[in-house]
Design a protein around this motif. Structure first.
Motif, PDB file in Angstrom:
ATOM      1  N   SER A 112       0.698  -1.141   0.030  1.00 17.27           N
ATOM      2  CA  SER A 112       0.038  -0.110  -0.107  1.00 17.27           C
ATOM      3  C   SER A 112       0.855   1.090   0.036  1.00 17.27           C
ATOM      4  O   SER A 112       0.240   2.281  -0.422  1.00 17.27           O
ATOM      5  N   ALA A 113       2.180   1.121   0.531  1.00 17.08           N
ATOM      6  CA  ALA A 113       2.809   2.314   0.438  1.00 17.08           C
ATOM      7  C   ALA A 113       3.441   2.764  -0.986  1.00 17.08           C
ATOM      8  O   ALA A 113       3.808   4.046  -1.089  1.00 17.08           O
ATOM      9  N   ALA A 114       3.041   2.015  -1.798  1.00 15.80           N
ATOM     10  CA  ALA A 114       3.391   2.590  -3.414  1.00 15.80           C
ATOM     11  C   ALA A 114       2.462   3.395  -4.018  1.00 15.80           C
ATOM     12  O   ALA A 114       2.670   4.049  -5.130  1.00 15.80           O
ATOM     13  N   ILE A 115       1.225   3.613  -3.316  1.00 14.20           N
ATOM     14  CA  ILE A 115       0.182   4.508  -3.403  1.00 14.20           C
ATOM     15  C   ILE A 115       0.198   5.698  -2.688  1.00 14.20           C
ATOM     16  O   ILE A 115      -0.396   5.632  -1.692  1.00 14.20           O
ATOM     17  N   THR A 116       0.983   6.247  -3.200  1.00 13.73           N
ATOM     18  CA  THR A 116       1.777   7.621  -2.181  1.00 13.73           C
ATOM     19  C   THR A 116       0.362   8.804  -2.632  1.00 13.73           C
ATOM     20  O   THR A 116      -0.289   8.712  -3.509  1.00 13.73           O
ATOM     21  N   PRO A 117       0.597   9.817  -1.816  1.00 11.26           N
ATOM     22  CA  PRO A 117      -0.541  10.961  -1.979  1.00 11.26           C
ATOM     23  C   PRO A 117      -0.342  11.674  -3.440  1.00 11.26           C
ATOM     24  O   PRO A 117      -1.339  12.012  -4.203  1.00 11.26           O
ATOM     25  N   ALA A 118       0.848  11.574  -3.880  1.00 12.71           N
ATOM     26  CA  ALA A 118       0.942  12.212  -5.441  1.00 12.71           C
ATOM     27  C   ALA A 118       0.329  11.144  -6.333  1.00 12.71           C
ATOM     28  O   ALA A 118      -0.350  11.795  -7.465  1.00 12.71           O
ATOM     29  N   VAL A 119       0.416   9.981  -6.216  1.00 13.34           N
ATOM     30  CA  VAL A 119      -0.573   8.941  -6.986  1.00 13.34           C
ATOM     31  C   VAL A 119      -1.941   9.192  -6.823  1.00 13.34           C
ATOM     32  O   VAL A 119      -2.542   9.260  -7.832  1.00 13.34           O
ATOM     33  N   LEU A 120      -2.308   9.298  -5.650  1.00 10.16           N
ATOM     34  CA  LEU A 120      -3.734   9.720  -5.346  1.00 10.16           C
ATOM     35  C   LEU A 120      -4.252  10.824  -5.960  1.00 10.16           C
ATOM     36  O   LEU A 120      -5.335  10.856  -6.648  1.00 10.16           O
ATOM     37  N   ASP A 121      -3.384  11.877  -6.036  1.00  7.64           N
ATOM     38  CA  ASP A 121      -3.793  13.118  -6.556  1.00  7.64           C
ATOM     39  C   ASP A 121      -3.887  13.020  -7.958  1.00  7.64           C
ATOM     40  O   ASP A 121      -5.048  13.763  -8.562  1.00  7.64           O
ATOM     41  N   GLY A 122      -3.022  12.393  -8.639  1.00  7.27           N
ATOM     42  CA  GLY A 122      -3.166  12.075  -9.912  1.00  7.27           C
ATOM     43  C   GLY A 122      -4.456  11.262 -10.647  1.00  7.27           C
ATOM     44  O   GLY A 122      -5.063  12.023 -11.651  1.00  7.27           O
ATOM     45  N   LEU A 123      -4.609  10.212  -9.702  1.00  9.57           N
ATOM     46  CA  LEU A 123      -6.075   9.697 -10.131  1.00  9.57           C
ATOM     47  C   LEU A 123      -7.162  10.504  -9.847  1.00  9.57           C
ATOM     48  O   LEU A 123      -8.027  10.509 -10.672  1.00  9.57           O
ATOM     49  N   ASP A 124      -7.147  11.321  -8.794  1.00  3.24           N
ATOM     50  CA  ASP A 124      -8.068  12.234  -8.287  1.00  3.24           C
ATOM     51  C   ASP A 124      -8.584  13.162  -9.361  1.00  3.24           C
ATOM     52  O   ASP A 124      -9.412  13.535  -9.866  1.00  3.24           O
TER      53      ASP A 124
END
Length: 196
Positions: A112-124
């Motif tokens: 789960s650590a691979a899904i960083t806030p930056a990754v989540l922001d890109g998906l959002d």
């Protein structure tokens, strides 16, 4: 000038060793998630002390695998052009990229650590753009991202030959899975079939 050569060579050797360790760790841990650092060192063709020099603990190695995958997710978001491409095209391309990552990083995708806030922001951002373009009606991009990530794992794990994968125009199994995921996510979020 000549004094710079040895440190660069050592640095390059260290980088190659680190890359070999991470590659071996991914392969070994995909088969046996409890594998020891010694087994990973053997698979990398390196001495155990070299692995311990690069990674002080198993946790440090797992963190490095998660960071490496996170960087690949971010590169995937950039390649899919989630900020500028037509959002349905970006969603389709991103899904292809993520399925490729799931195949090549079978162990790390579980971290789960691979899904960083930056990754989540890109998906959002992608799901906000899908909403703004009228491709979906779901108002909350976070909900869109959560639906996408949940269905991503389910679709990826469908067995070969599943009737669920029968899709007109889908060439191979991966393309059928990409098409199914995009159609399902868009439909679940209040959009219409992007292929119609």
């Amino acid at each position: 000038m000549g004094g710079d050569s040895p440190p660069r060579r050592i640095r390059a050797d260290a980088e190659r060793s680190t890359a070999r360790i991470l590659e071996a760790a991914e392969a070994v841990l995909a088969v046996d998630s409890a594998a020891s650092l010694e087994r990973i060192a053997d698979a990398a063709g390196l001495a155990r002390v070299t692995v311990h020099r690069r990674f002080a603990s198993r946790t440090a190695l797992l963190d490095a695998l998660a960071e490496q995958l996170s960087q690949r997710y971010l590169l995937g978001l950039a390649k899919a052009r989630v900020e500028t491409a037509p959002p349905l095209i970006a969603l389709h391309r991103l899904t292809e990229i993520v399925f490729d990552l799931k195949l090549s990083h079978r162990f790390a995708v579980q971290l789960s650590a691979a899904i960083t806030p930056a990754v989540l922001d890109g998906l959002d951002l992608l799901f906000a753009r899908l909403r703004d373009a009228g491709a979906i009606t779901a108002a909350d991009p976070v909900w869109g991202r959560q639906v996408f990530l949940a269905l991503l794992h389910e679709v990826h794990d469908l067995p070969v030959g599943s009737p669920t994968l029968a899709s007109p125009g889908a060439g191979d199994e991966v393309e059928a899975k990409v098409s199914l995921l995009v159609r399902t996510v868009v439909g679940a979020l209040g959009g219409s079939d992007p292929h119609s």
